[in-house]
Each structure stands twice: as structure tokens, then as C-alpha cells.
Design a protein around this motif. Structure first.
Motif, PDB file in Angstrom:
ATOM      1  N   SER A 137       0.813  -1.225   0.000  1.00  0.00           N
ATOM      2  CA  SER A 137       0.000   0.000   0.000  1.00  0.00           C
ATOM      3  C   SER A 137       0.839   1.265   0.000  1.00  0.00           C
ATOM      4  CB  SER A 137      -0.929   0.003   1.227  1.00  0.00           C
ATOM      5  OG  SER A 137      -1.798  -1.099   1.215  1.00  0.00           O
ATOM      6  N   GLN A 138       2.139   1.141  -0.216  1.00  0.00           N
ATOM      7  CA  GLN A 138       3.018   2.304  -0.113  1.00  0.00           C
ATOM      8  C   GLN A 138       3.115   3.128  -1.393  1.00  0.00           C
ATOM      9  OE1 GLN A 138       6.739   0.826   1.366  1.00  0.00           O
ATOM     10  NE2 GLN A 138       6.008   0.678   3.472  1.00  0.00           N
ATOM     11  N   GLN A 139       2.685   2.568  -2.527  1.00  0.00           N
ATOM     12  CA  GLN A 139       2.776   3.320  -3.770  1.00  0.00           C
ATOM     13  C   GLN A 139       1.825   4.510  -3.756  1.00  0.00           C
ATOM     14  OE1 GLN A 139       4.870   2.975  -6.272  1.00  0.00           O
ATOM     15  NE2 GLN A 139       3.979   4.676  -7.395  1.00  0.00           N
ATOM     16  N   GLN A 140       2.329   5.692  -4.065  1.00  0.00           N
ATOM     17  CA  GLN A 140       1.541   6.908  -4.108  1.00  0.00           C
ATOM     18  C   GLN A 140       1.467   7.414  -5.544  1.00  0.00           C
ATOM     19  OE1 GLN A 140       0.020   8.279  -1.397  1.00  0.00           O
ATOM     20  NE2 GLN A 140       0.795   6.606  -0.123  1.00  0.00           N
ATOM     21  N   PHE A 141       0.317   8.039  -5.876  1.00  0.00           N
ATOM     22  CA  PHE A 141       0.128   8.558  -7.225  1.00  0.00           C
ATOM     23  C   PHE A 141      -0.241  10.032  -7.168  1.00  0.00           C
ATOM     24  CE2 PHE A 141      -0.949   4.045  -7.364  1.00  0.00           C
ATOM     25  CZ  PHE A 141      -0.102   3.613  -8.371  1.00  0.00           C
ATOM     26  N   ASP A 142       0.362  10.812  -8.063  1.00  0.00           N
ATOM     27  CA  ASP A 142       0.033  12.224  -8.208  1.00  0.00           C
ATOM     28  C   ASP A 142       0.412  12.641  -9.623  1.00  0.00           C
ATOM     29  OD1 ASP A 142       2.856  12.788  -8.208  1.00  0.00           O
ATOM     30  OD2 ASP A 142       2.825  12.848  -6.017  1.00  0.00           O
ATOM     31  N   GLN A 143       0.323  13.940  -9.915  1.00  0.00           N
ATOM     32  CA  GLN A 143       0.604  14.406 -11.269  1.00  0.00           C
ATOM     33  C   GLN A 143       2.048  14.137 -11.685  1.00  0.00           C
ATOM     34  OE1 GLN A 143      -1.628  15.480 -13.400  1.00  0.00           O
ATOM     35  NE2 GLN A 143      -3.327  15.493 -11.959  1.00  0.00           N
ATOM     36  N   ASP A 144       2.948  14.123 -10.714  1.00  0.00           N
ATOM     37  CA  ASP A 144       4.349  13.839 -11.023  1.00  0.00           C
ATOM     38  C   ASP A 144       4.649  12.347 -11.047  1.00  0.00           C
ATOM     39  OD1 ASP A 144       5.007  16.572 -11.192  1.00  0.00           O
ATOM     40  OD2 ASP A 144       5.232  16.694  -9.006  1.00  0.00           O
ATOM     41  N   HIS A 145       3.776  11.553 -10.450  1.00  0.00           N
ATOM     42  CA  HIS A 145       3.947  10.097 -10.419  1.00  0.00           C
ATOM     43  C   HIS A 145       2.604   9.453 -10.777  1.00  0.00           C
ATOM     44  CE1 HIS A 145       6.741  11.923  -7.465  1.00  0.00           C
ATOM     45  NE2 HIS A 145       7.618  11.086  -8.008  1.00  0.00           N
ATOM     46  N   PRO A 146       2.193   9.579 -12.030  1.00  0.00           N
ATOM     47  CA  PRO A 146       0.873   9.084 -12.430  1.00  0.00           C
ATOM     48  C   PRO A 146       0.835   7.558 -12.501  1.00  0.00           C
ATOM     49  CG  PRO A 146       2.090   9.840 -14.347  1.00  0.00           C
ATOM     50  CD  PRO A 146       2.928  10.195 -13.162  1.00  0.00           C
ATOM     51  N   PRO A 147      -0.353   6.992 -12.448  1.00  0.00           N
ATOM     52  CA  PRO A 147      -0.471   5.545 -12.641  1.00  0.00           C
ATOM     53  C   PRO A 147       0.107   5.128 -13.996  1.00  0.00           C
ATOM     54  CG  PRO A 147      -2.540   6.468 -11.864  1.00  0.00           C
ATOM     55  CD  PRO A 147      -1.656   7.626 -12.215  1.00  0.00           C
ATOM     56  N   VAL A 148       0.733   3.975 -14.014  1.00  0.00           N
ATOM     57  CA  VAL A 148       1.256   3.393 -15.237  1.00  0.00           C
ATOM     58  C   VAL A 148       0.536   2.070 -15.448  1.00  0.00           C
ATOM     59  CG1 VAL A 148       3.313   2.550 -16.443  1.00  0.00           C
ATOM     60  CG2 VAL A 148       3.500   4.473 -14.848  1.00  0.00           C
ATOM     61  N   TYR A 149       0.051   1.849 -16.655  1.00  0.00           N
ATOM     62  CA  TYR A 149      -0.807   0.697 -16.919  1.00  0.00           C
ATOM     63  C   TYR A 149      -0.088  -0.373 -17.737  1.00  0.00           C
ATOM     64  CZ  TYR A 149      -4.549   3.883 -15.511  1.00  0.00           C
ATOM     65  OH  TYR A 149      -5.350   4.761 -14.816  1.00  0.00           O
ATOM     66  N   ALA A 150      -0.187  -1.610 -17.263  1.00  0.00           N
ATOM     67  CA  ALA A 150       0.294  -2.749 -18.033  1.00  0.00           C
ATOM     68  C   ALA A 150      -0.838  -3.385 -18.818  1.00  0.00           C
ATOM     69  CB  ALA A 150       0.929  -3.780 -17.108  1.00  0.00           C
ATOM     70  N   ALA A 151      -2.065  -3.063 -18.466  1.00  0.00           N
ATOM     71  CA  ALA A 151      -3.249  -3.585 -19.153  1.00  0.00           C
ATOM     72  C   ALA A 151      -4.354  -2.547 -19.039  1.00  0.00           C
ATOM     73  CB  ALA A 151      -3.691  -4.915 -18.547  1.00  0.00           C
ATOM     74  N   LYS A 152      -5.393  -2.712 -19.830  1.00  0.00           N
ATOM     75  CA  LYS A 152      -6.497  -1.757 -19.830  1.00  0.00           C
ATOM     76  C   LYS A 152      -7.294  -1.856 -18.532  1.00  0.00           C
ATOM     77  CE  LYS A 152      -6.988  -2.602 -24.789  1.00  0.00           C
ATOM     78  NZ  LYS A 152      -7.889  -3.116 -25.853  1.00  0.00           N
ATOM     79  N   PRO A 153      -7.608  -0.727 -17.899  1.00  0.00           N
ATOM     80  CA  PRO A 153      -8.428  -0.766 -16.697  1.00  0.00           C
ATOM     81  C   PRO A 153      -9.906  -0.912 -17.029  1.00  0.00           C
ATOM     82  CG  PRO A 153      -7.906   1.498 -17.202  1.00  0.00           C
ATOM     83  CD  PRO A 153      -7.187   0.644 -18.235  1.00  0.00           C
ATOM     84  N   VAL A 154     -10.638  -1.575 -16.166  1.00  0.00           N
ATOM     85  CA  VAL A 154     -12.085  -1.658 -16.336  1.00  0.00           C
ATOM     86  C   VAL A 154     -12.674  -0.252 -16.269  1.00  0.00           C
ATOM     87  CG1 VAL A 154     -14.236  -2.518 -15.331  1.00  0.00           C
ATOM     88  CG2 VAL A 154     -12.193  -3.964 -15.354  1.00  0.00           C
ATOM     89  N   ILE A 155     -13.570   0.067 -17.194  1.00  0.00           N
ATOM     90  CA  ILE A 155     -14.187   1.395 -17.235  1.00  0.00           C
ATOM     91  C   ILE A 155     -15.530   1.344 -16.514  1.00  0.00           C
ATOM     92  CG2 ILE A 155     -15.190   3.156 -18.754  1.00  0.00           C
ATOM     93  CD1 ILE A 155     -13.076   2.295 -20.840  1.00  0.00           C
TER      94      ILE A 155
END
Length: 480
Positions: A137-155
Motif C-alpha cells: 500500500s506504499q505506492q503513491q500517485f500524483d501528477q508527477d507520479h501518475p499511474p502506469v498501466y500494463a493492461a487496460k483498466p475496467v471502465i
């Protein structure tokens, strides 16, 4: 745009698998929390509920961030250390939250923390302010560290701005914005990423003037959240943490001052969009509330739930007024997932487990009788499977419904008045969980389990374009 609990577990697993950043630390064995007060179990929930809405990367009031452990200890614009391990008296944060004469400097414009909450934070600092956050649970996301996708997310959410220029689509920890002109011209259309705390985005709705976007969602089993974004400058105006699980079904009042939504504690709520102040709480439902909509004059809110009912609630008094649908056992075959209101009339379009779109009148015109379903105006031809989203076109002439059945999805457009099916959208793949008309009614955007956005002609069902709304990174880290 909403889904039943039987599918939610599958969705959560899919979202986790679609997230790119699976670092070696995320695979490490998690150690038990330190003895005494736990940051993860005891302190973090307090900060999450009362502080992080204003102190996160997307909205760092006072230049202070509380979603990152190191930044939380360091402090903000004052220059003073916010948390000094083993020394609560030297910890600037503790002074800000300490109550004196019934008030405290923080949380700002809100009730002070309780004595027990402050004591928990003090004890945690005294014990060394240890960070026992699980590695996963330590990964943080923000504008400088956006999510990176290995597969398509469910919409799970799709919305057009009222001016038709922007299409908002849910991702992981974010809503992505696409330019409609570029979509139609077959060029790269991604123009913005609204990255916040919520892992799951369950609903997104543009304000009546298209200047703001209300986003509701959360982190399953931990947090429900409402976000209000300024669309033009991509800034987070407000974030409010509520409930213990993801929130659903955002809707704006016609004057753009309130946002209503549903919660898994069976409640319907509404807040002021400018301040986050809660002005409506009603617990008349018996199961999760999955969608909401306001009356034409904004004086009532209508909600639908897994409990198979659609309820009418008065905003000013917060009172439950009526069950709009029949209360006869068996009258509705399963829960309701989606509700929308006719653009100019208090008529309500619903969809749910039985796969039959229906329109109801909002206000009862005769006394209820056992076994009646008097408010029902029209039922439309069944769409295969469970309806997860449905809505009116802006002129009220058409309705659209998206469904899921055995992993396959369907999107049908109907004529509102005569109830006939106008078109079936071609070449969709995977279950459909979200669909919406463009403001001019010419197009339908939809998406779901496959992770693609489909843009179709409303009248013919012809596929205009299919896109993956996020950028898929095919690098060594993402592929692990």
C-alpha cells in the motif's frame, strides 16, 4: 455506471492486475504492525477522514502533504516539523489539532477531532511515530507520479461535458479527459489526467456549466470519497472523505451548488460543492445506494439501490417521502443500478437486474395500494443481461442502456415516446458498465470490462471509433 456486489470482487482484482507499478516491494511479505498504536490501523484512518482531503498532492493546502509519510513528518509552509518522533510537544501538527475552548485550528472549517482521536495521535508520536504501512500500500500517485498501466483498466464511468468538448473516462486513481474533436478526427485525444486519492472511480458527472467535474469512488473497504475538480486548469477544488467503502452515483443539483451520491452504508447524501459541508443524509434504503438524481427544481433527490427500490427524498428536510417503485415483493427482479431524469420533466429512467429499462413518474398522483406499480409510465424492450447504466439524451427523445450478460455487453438506443428500439451498437466487446449520449445526441460513448471506449452513431449503431483511454506501458517493470 454501477454494478452489483457479485461482480465487485472480480472488478477489484482486475483493477489491481491492470495497475502497472508492481515493484519488488509490493511483493514483499508484510510484517505485523508494531506494538502499541499502529499508524496504518489507528492513525491513518483519522488523517484520511479529516485531513487528507486538503493535504494531498492534488490539493496541498499550506504546502503540507499528509498522504506521504516523509512529507507528513516534515511539515509545510510554516517551516516547523509537523511530527517529531518521541516528542509530541515539539510536533507542530499536534498543536494545530489540540482543542482549546471547544475549537481547534485544524481541521479547518470543520468540527475538532475528538479527545480520543487526539490521544491516539499523541500516543503514536510518543511511541516513535512508526510507519507500519504495508508494502503493498506504499505506492503513491500524483501528477508527477501518475499511474502506469500494463493492461487496460475496467471502465466504470463515462461522462460528456455539457458543451460536448470533453469526454471524461474513469481509470485507476484518476479520471482521464479526451477531446471530442480529436476523437472524431481519429487523432490522439488524451488531454488531461485528474489524479486523486481514490483507487476506484465509480462515477463522474460534469456540473451544469461544464466547469467542474464531480468524481465519487474510494478505496474498497477503507474509504469513500467525493472530489470536485476544476476542469479548465485540472485542479482539485475539494476532496471529502466519507463512509468506509466506495461511494456511487454522483449527480449535481440543477443550480450547481450541491452534489448527491450514494454510499454502501445504505445512505443517500449530498454536500455543498463549494465547501464539502454535508446537507443531506438519509438512511431509508436497506442496501447499498448506487445512483442518484435531482428533481427539475432541485428540491428532491431520487436514489436507487440494491434493495430493489427507488426512493424520493426531500433535500431541505432530509425526509424520506415515498417509494416510487412498487414495494410488492417480487415486483422488481433484483437490484437497481442506474437512474436518470428526463431533461425537462420529473420522469425517471431506471435500469437494473431484470434488463428492462423503465420510466416512472417522480411524484405519486394517487394513493398507494398493495400490489400497484402506478408510477410506472413505460417499460422498454429487454436488453440481454443486467443493466448497469442508462440515460436520456439531452432533448429527451432517446434513451440508452448498457448491460452485461455472461461476460458480453450490449448497448441499445430506444425512442422515448413509442418505446421502440432504434439501434443496437455494433462491435462492442466485454460487459458494458457505463454509457452516455453526446450533448447533441448524435453519438453514444460506452465502456466496461474490456477497457476500451466505444464511440457509436446513436441512430444507426455504427462504430465510429474504439480507443484505449489510457496509455499502456510495455516496459520491463510494467510487464512483471
Amino acid at each position: 455506471m454501477l454494478r452489483s456486489v457479485s461482480l465487485r470482487t472480480l472488478f477489484c482484482l482486475t483493477f489491481v492486475s491492470s495497475l502497472c507499478y508492481l515493484s519488488p516491494a509490493a511483493l514483499a511479505v508484510e510484517t505485523p504492525a508494531a506494538a502499541g498504536v499502529s499508524y496504518w490501523k489507528d492513525v491513518r484512518p483519522i488523517f484520511q477522514a479529516h485531513c487528507q482531503g486538503c493535504h494531498q498532492p492534488a490539493k496541498a493546502r499550506g504546502e503540507y502533504i499528509m498522504t506521504n509519510y516523509a512529507a507528513m513528518l516534515a511539515g509545510g509552509e510554516s517551516g516547523d516539523a509537523a511530527i517529531v518522533p518521541h516528542d509530541p510537544n515539539a510536533s507542530y501538527l499536534l498543536g494545530l489539532i489540540t482543542v482549546s475552548d471547544g475549537t481547534a485550528e485544524m481541521p479547518k472549517d470543520a468540527d475538532p477531532l475528538s479527545e480520543s482521536q487526539i490521544q491516539t495521535i499523541r500516543q503514536w508520536i510518543e511511541q516513535g511515530a512508526i510507519d507500519d504501512t504495508p508494502a503493498s500500500s506504499q505506492q503513491q500517485f500524483d501528477q508527477d507520479h501518475p499511474p502506469v498501466y500494463a493492461a487496460k483498466p475496467v471502465i466504470t464511468a463515462i461522462a460528456f461535458s455539457g458543451d460536448g468538448k470533453t469526454l471524461a473516462v474513469s481509470g485507476y486513481h484518476e479520471v482521464v479527459l479526451h477531446d471530442m474533436d480529436k476523437l472524431l478526427s481519429q487523432s490522439d485525444s488524451l488531454t488531461g489526467r485528474l489524479i486523486g486519492m481514490s483507487e476506484r472511480i465509480e462515477s463522474a458527472a460534469f456540473s451544469p456549466d461544464s466547469k467542474r467535474l464531480a468524481v465519487v469512488g474510494g478505496s474498497p473497504g477503507r474509504l469513500g470519497e467525493v472530489q470536485i475538480w476544476n476542469v479548465a486548469d485540472r485542479s482539485l477544488e475539494l476532496a471529502r472523505s466519507l463512509s468506509y467503502d466506495t461511494c456511487y452515483g454522483a449527480s449535481w443539483s440543477p443550480d450547481g451548488t450541491l452534489v448527491a451520491f450514494g454510499c454502501p452504508d445504505n445512505s443517500v447524501r449530498a454536500i455543498k460543492a463549494a465547501t464539502g459541508e454535508q446537507v443531506l443524509f438519509n438512511g431509508a434504503h436497506n442496501d447499498w445506494v448506487l445512483d442518484t438524481v435531482f428533481a427539475v427544481d432541485g428540491k428532491h433527490v431520487v436514489s436507487v439501490s440494491r434493495d430493489r427500490s427507488m426512493k424520493l427524498i426531500e433535500v431541505e428536510t432530509e425526509r424520506f417521502i415515498d417509494n416510487i417503485t412498487s414495494i410488492t415483493p417480487g415486483a422488481l427482479k433484483g437490484g437497481l443500478h442506474a437512474v436518470d431524469r428526463h431533461p425537462t420533466k420529473n420522469e425517471l429512467l431506471i435500469g437494473g437486474a431484470d434488463g428492462v429499462p423503465k420510466v416512472y413518474r417522480m411524484f405519486r398522483e394517487q394513493d398507494r395500494k398493495i400490489g400497484d406499480d402506478f408510477n410506472l409510465i413505460k417499460a422498454y424492450p429487454e436488453i440481454p443481461g443486467r443493466i448497469f447504466d442508462t440515460s436520456f439524451s439531452n432533448d429527451g427523445a432517446l434513451i440508452v442502456a448498457g448491460s452485461s450478460m455472461n461476460g458480453a455487453g450490449n448497448v441499445f438506443v430506444y425512442k422515448t415516446e413509442d418505446g421502440s428500439k432504434l439501434a443496437e451498437m455494433e462491435d462492442t466487446s466485454g460487459a458494458i458498465y457505463a454509457c452516455a449520449f453526446s450533448p447533441d445526441g448524435r453519438f453514444v460513448a460506452s465502456g466496461g470490462f474490456a477497457g476500451d471506449v466505444f464511440l457509436h452513431e446513436s441512430a444507426t449503431g455504427k462504430l465510429i471509433r474504439k480507443i484505449t483511454p489510457v496509455i499502456i506501458e510495455k516496459n520491463d517493470v510494467a510487464q512483471k
